[in-house]
Design a protein around this motif. Structure first.
Motif, short mmCIF file in Angstrom:
data_model
loop_
_atom_site.label_atom_id
_atom_site.label_comp_id
_atom_site.label_asym_id
_atom_site.label_seq_id
_atom_site.Cartn_x
_atom_site.Cartn_y
_atom_site.Cartn_z
N THR A 1 0.83 -1.12 -0.03
CA THR A 1 -0.09 0.26 0.07
C THR A 1 0.98 1.23 0.16
OG1 THR A 1 0.04 0.14 2.54
CG2 THR A 1 -1.82 -1.12 1.13
N LEU A 2 0.13 2.41 -0.24
CA LEU A 2 1.14 3.71 -0.15
C LEU A 2 1.73 3.86 1.23
CD1 LEU A 2 1.63 5.93 -2.18
CD2 LEU A 2 -0.24 7.18 -1.23
N VAL A 3 0.91 3.69 1.91
CA VAL A 3 1.40 3.77 3.50
C VAL A 3 2.82 3.03 3.79
CG1 VAL A 3 0.95 3.74 5.86
CG2 VAL A 3 -0.82 4.58 4.31
N GLU A 4 2.73 1.87 3.43
CA GLU A 4 3.86 0.94 3.47
C GLU A 4 4.89 1.35 2.74
OE1 GLU A 4 1.51 -3.72 4.37
OE2 GLU A 4 2.03 -2.71 2.35
N LEU A 5 4.94 2.04 1.58
CA LEU A 5 5.99 2.46 0.89
C LEU A 5 6.45 3.40 1.38
CD1 LEU A 5 4.64 2.14 -2.92
CD2 LEU A 5 6.44 0.87 -1.65
N LEU A 6 5.57 4.61 1.92
CA LEU A 6 6.14 5.79 2.60
C LEU A 6 6.90 5.25 3.84
CD1 LEU A 6 3.18 8.42 2.14
CD2 LEU A 6 5.18 8.41 1.01
N VAL A 7 6.36 4.48 4.49
CA VAL A 7 7.11 3.93 5.76
C VAL A 7 8.51 3.29 5.36
CG1 VAL A 7 7.23 2.22 7.82
CG2 VAL A 7 5.20 3.78 7.33
N ALA A 8 8.48 2.58 4.41
CA ALA A 8 9.73 1.94 3.92
C ALA A 8 10.88 3.05 3.30
CB ALA A 8 9.51 0.88 3.01
N MET A 9 10.30 4.08 2.64
CA MET A 9 11.29 5.17 2.35
C MET A 9 11.54 5.87 3.50
SD MET A 9 9.51 6.29 -1.31
CE MET A 9 10.28 7.87 -1.19
N SER B 1 14.50 3.83 5.23
CA SER B 1 15.55 3.98 4.41
C SER B 1 16.41 5.09 4.37
CB SER B 1 15.24 3.54 2.84
OG SER B 1 14.54 2.20 2.44
N VAL B 2 15.43 6.32 4.40
CA VAL B 2 16.31 7.72 4.58
C VAL B 2 16.99 7.88 5.88
CG1 VAL B 2 15.64 10.39 4.59
CG2 VAL B 2 14.74 8.79 2.69
N ILE B 3 16.37 7.44 6.76
CA ILE B 3 17.00 7.40 8.16
C ILE B 3 18.16 6.78 8.29
CG2 ILE B 3 16.61 7.04 10.64
CD1 ILE B 3 13.79 7.83 10.29
N VAL B 4 18.38 5.27 7.61
CA VAL B 4 19.38 4.55 7.91
C VAL B 4 20.55 5.23 6.80
CG1 VAL B 4 20.15 2.30 7.17
CG2 VAL B 4 18.04 2.30 8.33
N ILE B 5 20.24 5.66 5.88
CA ILE B 5 21.13 6.23 4.88
C ILE B 5 21.89 7.56 5.53
CG2 ILE B 5 21.76 7.32 2.53
CD1 ILE B 5 19.51 5.40 1.42
N MET C 1 26.09 10.49 8.18
CA MET C 1 26.85 11.08 9.33
C MET C 1 27.92 10.29 10.06
SD MET C 1 25.01 13.76 9.49
CE MET C 1 25.42 14.35 11.10
N ALA C 2 27.94 8.98 9.92
CA ALA C 2 28.92 8.07 10.48
C ALA C 2 30.10 8.38 9.53
CB ALA C 2 28.57 6.76 10.67
N PHE C 3 29.89 8.25 8.41
CA PHE C 3 30.96 8.60 7.24
C PHE C 3 31.65 9.91 7.58
CE2 PHE C 3 32.49 10.35 3.32
CZ PHE C 3 33.45 9.45 2.83
N LEU C 4 31.04 10.87 7.61
CA LEU C 4 31.27 12.26 7.75
C LEU C 4 32.06 12.62 9.13
CD1 LEU C 4 28.56 14.90 6.72
CD2 LEU C 4 30.69 14.29 5.70
N PHE C 5 31.68 11.76 10.28
CA PHE C 5 32.29 11.87 11.48
C PHE C 5 33.88 11.19 11.26
CE2 PHE C 5 33.44 9.78 15.53
CZ PHE C 5 33.59 10.99 16.24
N LEU C 6 33.78 10.01 10.65
CA LEU C 6 35.11 9.46 10.61
C LEU C 6 35.95 10.13 9.80
CD1 LEU C 6 33.78 5.64 10.47
CD2 LEU C 6 34.84 6.55 12.45
N THR C 7 35.48 10.57 8.70
CA THR C 7 36.46 11.40 7.77
C THR C 7 36.85 12.55 8.72
OG1 THR C 7 35.17 10.81 5.90
CG2 THR C 7 36.45 12.69 5.62
#
Length: 158
Positions: free
Chosen positions: A11-19, A22-26, A31-37
């Protein structure tokens, strides 16, 4: 009779939650990459500063031991050897010290407040060059090598 077909899909709601997940994980990975750099760059700069300090200390000690004459003020140190004049100049605004030997210039990126001397650090009458760098300072013992004439004179004076 028409039978309604049912499709299995998200459903549309499931797709929005998955996105959103995904955005939070990315974002967290970025942020971890920037911190380590940033930490890597800070460590690299710190290592370069420490290397510069030791290289400067070694060169100062070597040059000072070869020198027959030394003159200094708050920002410049002049060392005269048999072959040349070596000039060390502190540049506090640029946070560096330059070493000029004939047509060669070495630049050391260090935080400095200038040069000063300190007499009689130890019990005997030895001198040292004191170089302040930010909140830290180090001393270079000055044990000028004797010329052949000074060694001969010292032998006969005893």
């Amino acid at each position: 009779m028409n039978k309604l077909r049912t499709y299995k899909a998200f459903t549309l709601v499931e797709l929005l939650v998955a996105m959103a997940v995904s955005v939070i994980v990315i974002a967290m990975a970025y942020m971890a990459f920037l911190f380590l750099t940033q930490r890597f760059i800070q460590q690299k700069n710190s290592t370069e500063k420490i290397t510069n300090i030791y290289r400067l200390k070694d060169l100062l000690l070597h040059d000072y031991q070869k020198a027959h004459f030394a003159e200094f003020d708050d920002w410049e140190l002049f060392l005269k050897t048999d072959q040349s004049i070596i000039t060390y100049t502190a540049h506090p605004q640029e946070q560096m010290i330059t070493r000029i030997l004939q047509d060669r210039t070495d630049t050391f990126g260090v935080v400095t407040q200038g040069f000063e001397t300190m007499d009689a650090i130890q019990a005997d009458d030895k001198k040292a060059l004191k170089l302040r760098m930010g909140s830290s300072e180090f001393y270079i013992p000055i044990e000028q090598k004797q010329t052949v004439m000074q060694k001969i004179r010292a032998l006969y004076e005893d």
